[in-house]
Design an enzyme around this catalytic site. Structure first.
Site, PDB file in Angstrom:
ATOM      1  N   SER A   4      -6.344  -1.235  -1.874  1.00  0.00           N
ATOM      2  CA  SER A   4      -5.574  -0.043  -2.182  1.00  0.00           C
ATOM      3  C   SER A   4      -6.120   1.130  -1.570  1.00  0.00           C
ATOM      4  O   SER A   4      -7.146   1.777  -2.249  1.00  0.00           O
ATOM      5  CB  SER A   4      -4.671   0.224  -4.044  1.00  0.00           C
ATOM      6  OG  SER A   4      -4.005   1.034  -4.484  1.00  0.00           O
TER       7      SER A   4
ATOM      8  N   TYR B 190      -8.133   0.227 -11.606  1.00  0.00           N
ATOM      9  CA  TYR B 190      -7.448  -0.377 -10.825  1.00  0.00           C
ATOM     10  C   TYR B 190      -8.255   0.254  -9.733  1.00  0.00           C
ATOM     11  O   TYR B 190      -8.650  -0.282  -8.693  1.00  0.00           O
ATOM     12  CB  TYR B 190      -5.785   0.476 -10.510  1.00  0.00           C
ATOM     13  CG  TYR B 190      -5.558   0.131  -9.938  1.00  0.00           C
ATOM     14  CD1 TYR B 190      -4.544  -1.448  -9.257  1.00  0.00           C
ATOM     15  CD2 TYR B 190      -4.804   0.917  -8.413  1.00  0.00           C
ATOM     16  CE1 TYR B 190      -4.070  -2.157  -8.273  1.00  0.00           C
ATOM     17  CE2 TYR B 190      -3.767   0.543  -7.657  1.00  0.00           C
ATOM     18  CZ  TYR B 190      -3.484  -0.671  -7.556  1.00  0.00           C
ATOM     19  OH  TYR B 190      -3.135  -1.271  -5.880  1.00  0.00           O
TER      20      TYR B 190
HETATM   21  N1  LIG Z   1       3.303  -2.285  -4.581  1.00  0.00           N
HETATM   22  C1  LIG Z   1       2.593  -0.742  -4.013  1.00  0.00           C
HETATM   23  O1  LIG Z   1       3.188   0.014  -3.233  1.00  0.00           O
HETATM   24  C2  LIG Z   1       1.097  -1.248  -3.347  1.00  0.00           C
HETATM   25  C3  LIG Z   1       0.043  -0.364  -3.042  1.00  0.00           C
HETATM   26  C4  LIG Z   1      -1.073  -0.886  -2.563  1.00  0.00           C
HETATM   27  C5  LIG Z   1      -1.353  -2.005  -2.900  1.00  0.00           C
HETATM   28  N2  LIG Z   1      -0.779  -2.842  -3.782  1.00  0.00           N
HETATM   29  C6  LIG Z   1      -1.418  -4.775  -3.626  1.00  0.00           C
HETATM   30  O2  LIG Z   1      -0.778  -5.709  -3.286  1.00  0.00           O
HETATM   31  C7  LIG Z   1      -1.047  -6.945  -3.973  1.00  0.00           C
HETATM   32  C8  LIG Z   1       0.518  -6.998  -3.924  1.00  0.00           C
HETATM   33  O3  LIG Z   1       1.390  -6.091  -4.451  1.00  0.00           O
HETATM   34  P1  LIG Z   1       2.749  -6.484  -4.789  1.00  0.00           P
HETATM   35  O4  LIG Z   1       3.514  -4.853  -4.812  1.00  0.00           O
HETATM   36  O5  LIG Z   1       3.460  -7.472  -3.972  1.00  0.00           O
HETATM   37  O6  LIG Z   1       2.879  -7.018  -5.933  1.00  0.00           O
HETATM   38  P2  LIG Z   1       3.776  -7.902  -6.404  1.00  0.00           P
HETATM   39  O7  LIG Z   1       3.800  -7.453  -8.434  1.00  0.00           O
HETATM   40  O8  LIG Z   1       5.328  -7.080  -6.158  1.00  0.00           O
HETATM   41  O9  LIG Z   1       3.769  -9.096  -6.878  1.00  0.00           O
HETATM   42  C9  LIG Z   1       2.721  -9.916  -7.098  1.00  0.00           C
HETATM   43  C10 LIG Z   1       2.738 -11.932  -7.044  1.00  0.00           C
HETATM   44  O10 LIG Z   1       0.925 -12.031  -7.441  1.00  0.00           O
HETATM   45  C11 LIG Z   1       1.324 -12.333  -8.589  1.00  0.00           C
HETATM   46  N3  LIG Z   1       0.535 -12.701  -9.463  1.00  0.00           N
HETATM   47  C12 LIG Z   1      -0.255 -11.674 -10.019  1.00  0.00           C
HETATM   48  N4  LIG Z   1      -0.962 -12.459 -10.894  1.00  0.00           N
HETATM   49  C13 LIG Z   1      -1.513 -13.007 -10.442  1.00  0.00           C
HETATM   50  C14 LIG Z   1      -2.605 -13.796 -10.869  1.00  0.00           C
HETATM   51  N5  LIG Z   1      -3.499 -13.752 -11.572  1.00  0.00           N
HETATM   52  N6  LIG Z   1      -3.009 -15.623  -9.840  1.00  0.00           N
HETATM   53  C15 LIG Z   1      -1.932 -15.562  -8.835  1.00  0.00           C
HETATM   54  N7  LIG Z   1      -0.512 -14.967  -8.652  1.00  0.00           N
HETATM   55  C16 LIG Z   1      -0.553 -13.777  -9.047  1.00  0.00           C
HETATM   56  C17 LIG Z   1       3.057 -11.884  -8.615  1.00  0.00           C
HETATM   57  O11 LIG Z   1       3.161 -13.204 -10.080  1.00  0.00           O
HETATM   58  C18 LIG Z   1       3.610 -12.010  -7.832  1.00  0.00           C
HETATM   59  O12 LIG Z   1       4.096 -13.082  -7.317  1.00  0.00           O
HETATM   60  C19 LIG Z   1      -1.475  -6.028  -5.000  1.00  0.00           C
HETATM   61  O13 LIG Z   1      -3.062  -6.633  -4.737  1.00  0.00           O
HETATM   62  C20 LIG Z   1      -1.293  -4.580  -5.238  1.00  0.00           C
HETATM   63  O14 LIG Z   1      -3.024  -4.089  -6.053  1.00  0.00           O
HETATM   64  C21 LIG Z   1       0.500  -2.574  -3.472  1.00  0.00           C
END
Ligand SMILES: NC(=O)c1ccc[n+]([C@@H]2O[C@H](COP(=O)([O-])OP(=O)(O)OC[C@H]3O[C@@H](n4cnc5c(N)ncnc54)[C@H](O)[C@@H]3O)[C@@H](O)[C@H]2O)c1
Length: 251
Positions: free
Chosen positions: A145, A155
């Site tokens: 991120s 985070y």
């Molecule tokens: N959405 C954003 O703006 C953003 C920005 C920067 C980084 N990220 C990173 O991208 C990644 C995905 O983000 P997203 O927004 O798609 O997330 P999300 O919350 O929409 O989806 C996360 C998925 O991971 C699964 N999950 C959660 N904990 C878990 C575990 N312990 N083991 C296995 N599965 C697990 C959940 O059930 C879900 O299906 C994350 O690592 C997040 O930190 C997201």
């Protein structure tokens, strides 16, 4: 162009958000998909969506923080599809509560965050290495991120560790022809991010903080993923690509 014909991709947190978009894009380019997610019902729904469209998909219940569950999920994937070529370490905890200072966020929450965001990457990378190596190499993609680059919160530090692991595993796995790269997304329009973040913060990012004044989309991240997981990036390893509309600005 089907760049991933015959490949098997293991995507953690593949049921929704980025992970779901990654699975759909890799399927469309020929890969079989393993959705390893703690939410089995949601992973089953997505696997059914893929299967109904003629793609090969498997949902596996797996908490990436639990090394035994990860090992079993990898075994199940290898049993079903014969091996793993691509690992996307996408599962992560990322709600705004993890952006509180270390002295405010309860210690058990800090531990749980690092168990998933950091140990999850270690567990899955180590578990997939053997199969990738046996197939002559592979690609690992870690989702960091931009918070890693400007935020000293739990985070941000967990994602800084992810970027460190990208370099560490790039070095450690190079002898098995496994490339390891990362993406550092900015603020992106996933369902959970939009639900979790205050509207004013989203508007401020888009209008004032980014150089490109629109909300980041799934396509922005998916294109970067396809590049880093494919042979198009065959000479790139140990790199984390920032996909954030230019935020944070660097001088
Ligand atoms: N959405 C954003 O703006 C953003 C920005 C920067 C980084 N990220 C990173 O991208 C990644 C995905 O983000 P997203 O927004 O798609 O997330 P999300 O919350 O929409 O989806 C996360 C998925 O991971 C699964 N999950 C959660 N904990 C878990 C575990 N312990 N083991 C296995 N599965 C697990 C959940 O059930 C879900 O299906 C994350 O690592 C997040 O930190 C997201």
């Amino acid at each position: 162009m089907a760049r991933f014909n015959g490949k098997v991709s293991f995507i953690t947190g593949g049921a929704i958000g980025f992970g779901r978009a990654f699975g759909r894009a890799l399927s469309a380019e020929g890969s079989s998909i393993v959705l390893a997610d703690i939410d089995k019902a949601a992973a089953d729904t997505e696997a059914a969506w893929l299967t109904e469209r003629g793609f090969a998909a498997l949902a596996v219940e797996c908490d990436v923080a639990d090394e035994t569950q990860v090992d079993h999920a990898v075994e199940e994937a290898v049993e079903r599809f014969g091996g793993i070529d691509i690992l996307v370490n996408n599962a992560g905890k990322h709600l705004t509560k993890y952006n509180q200072p270390f002295s405010v966020l309860p210690r058990h929450e800090v531990r749980a965050l690092f168990d998933v965001n950091v140990h999850g990457v270690i567990n899955c990378s180590v578990a997939c290495r053997g199969s990738m190596s046996a197939r002559g190499g592979g690609a690992i993609l870690n989702i960091s991120s931009i918070a890693a680059r400007f935020s000293g919160t739990p985070y941000g530090v967990s994602k800084l560790a992810v970027e460190g692991l990208t370099v560490a595993f790039a070095q450690e796995f190079a002898s098995d022809a496994i490339r390891v790269n990362g993406i550092a997304p900015g603020l992106m329009a996933t369902e959970n991010a939009l639900d979790d973040l205050p509207r004013e913060m989203i508007d401020d990012f888009v209008s004032n903080r980014q150089m490109i004044h629109r909300l980041g989309t799934m396509d922005d991240i998916v294109e970067a993923m396809l590049f880093l997981c494919s042979d198009s990036s065959g000479f790139v390893t140990g790199e984390t690509l920032q996909v954030s509309g230019g935020y944070p600005l660097s001088h």
